[in-house]
Design an enzyme around this catalytic site. Structure first.
Site, short mmCIF file in Angstrom:
data_model
loop_
_atom_site.label_atom_id
_atom_site.label_comp_id
_atom_site.label_asym_id
_atom_site.label_seq_id
_atom_site.Cartn_x
_atom_site.Cartn_y
_atom_site.Cartn_z
N SER A 1 1.70 2.12 -1.31
CA SER A 1 0.44 1.59 -0.16
C SER A 1 0.81 3.45 0.39
CB SER A 1 1.47 1.12 0.28
OG SER A 1 2.67 0.95 -0.52
N CYS A 2 2.16 3.94 0.22
CA CYS A 2 2.64 4.82 1.07
C CYS A 2 1.33 5.74 1.50
CB CYS A 2 3.29 6.64 -0.13
SG CYS A 2 4.75 5.47 -0.15
#
Lengths: 164, 208
Positions: free
Chosen positions: A30-31
């Protein structure tokens, strides 16, 4: 990919002028990785941020883990290394939704919120995104070559592909 | 008495579980329960190592235990209720398929990819081990714990691990993990068992 691999960890931002350098963010979930490149200046930079905004945080230590703080910091560091904003190429990868099961709404949103935060931060700085590879459900490894500004994105399903 | 306890109570609870006088007994009982559940499920003896409490700087998390790009299987759940946090089983593809073989009563090596059936079998492994641990902790401490249903993620090690970091990083640059590993008599399973307490400053202070 050959060259001197420089791993960009979570909450790090790295700017390099080393022609042999390759900046790599491994296993982005999700970074987001925001990449900046100034070809004429020979400067490349990458931010690996984890959370959209510093405003809800109790921690004021490392600002590069937040997208909203990290993007302007990356631009500053690029400029300090001789890059010009007018020549800046900007790319973004990551922001996947790793969990697709119901009941994880909070966790689910982080990728999309990171992407939105990066869009907003870039807009504030007057920077336009050239190419992006965001969203989806797969983790990515992103590599940026300092000598050419070429970026590749690797996923387990698709292998390594050029972004630009 | 309000149903929603103040945050300070929750922090104190994790602190007691991790650093309190009975910490060792509580954690060990929870892990043994998890291993028993798994043993019954696969029909052979699975043991579990003694718990360790690890503090991992978030920059190091993606490569914790190996190459961040290696394909792994994560079984993940959220811990809700009075004790909050996350729980994760992280296993290699090889071990995941080996477990599916055991669960389905196949010969080892029979399973060569993880289909929906395999993934749901692994979700059940996560459920019985992680929830087994949490239920034991709940009954020994008297603190209600509510694990969410598990989700299975197959992806790069780094991507799976950043998932758990995201919920911690707003408050801390370190992950606190109650860690253990499962062992099979015939095989060294690369099966990491992680419980991640909701970060709280007093827990951080006591451990560091």
């Amino acid at each position: 990919m050959t060259g001197n691999i420089h791993s960009v960890s979570i909450g790090e931002l790295v700017v390099s002028k080393s022609p042999q350098g390759v900046l790599v963010a491994y296993g982005l979930g999700s970074c987001v990785a925001v990449c900046m490149y100034d070809a004429a200046g020979g400067v490349a930079g990458m931010l690996h941020a984890l959370l959209p905004s510093a405003s809800n945080s109790r921690d004021s230590g490392n600002m590069a883990k937040f997208v909203d703080k990290g993007v302007p910091l990356l631009l500053e560091k690029m400029k300090a290394s001789g890059a010009l904003k007018s020549r800046m190429e900007v790319y973004m990868c990551g922001g996947a939704q790793m969990l697709t099961a119901p009941g994880f709404n909070n966790t689910l949103n982080i990728g999309a919120r990171n992407v939105a935060a990066a869009e907003a931060a870039l807009k504030d700085l007057g920077l336009r995104l050239r190419v992006r590879d965001t969203g989806g459900n797969s983790g990515r490894t992103v590599k940026l070559r300092v000598s050419t500004g070429k970026i590749t994105v690797r996923t387990l399903g698709q292998g390594e592909k050029p972004l630009n | 008495m309000s149903k929603d306890k103040p945050a300070t109570d929750r922090k104190l609870s994790w602190t007691q579980i991790i650093t309190g006088e009975k910490s060792g007994i509580i954690l060990k009982a929870g892990l043994e329960h998890a291993a028993q559940n798994l043993s019954m499920m696969v029909g052979r003896e699975i043991t579990i190592t003694d718990p360790g409490i690890e503090t991992i700087p978030i920059q190091n998390v993606i490569s914790y235990g190996g190459n961040p790009e290696t394909e792994m299987v994560g079984v993940y759940l959220l811990i809700e209720g009075d004790l909050r946090g996350q729980a994760l089983l992280l296993l290699s593809m090889e071990d995941a398929m080996y477990l599916v073989d055991l669960l389905m009563g196949e010969d080892p090596g029979e399973t060569t990819s993880l289909d929906d059936m395999g993934q749901s079998a692994l979700a059940e492994v996560g459920n019985l081990t992680l929830s087994g641990f949490l239920n034991t902790v709940a009954s020994l401490t008297g603190i209600p714990v509510k694990p969410s249903p598990p989700a299975v993620v197959v992806d790069m090690r780094g991507s799976i691990l950043t998932m758990v970091v995201a919920l911690v990083a707003a408050m801390s640059d370190e992950l606190i993990v109650i860690e253990s590993a499962f062992k099979d008599a015939d095989r060294a399973l690369q099966l990491r068992f992680w419980i991640l307490p909701e970060p709280a400053l007093d827990v951080l202070n006591k451990i560091n």
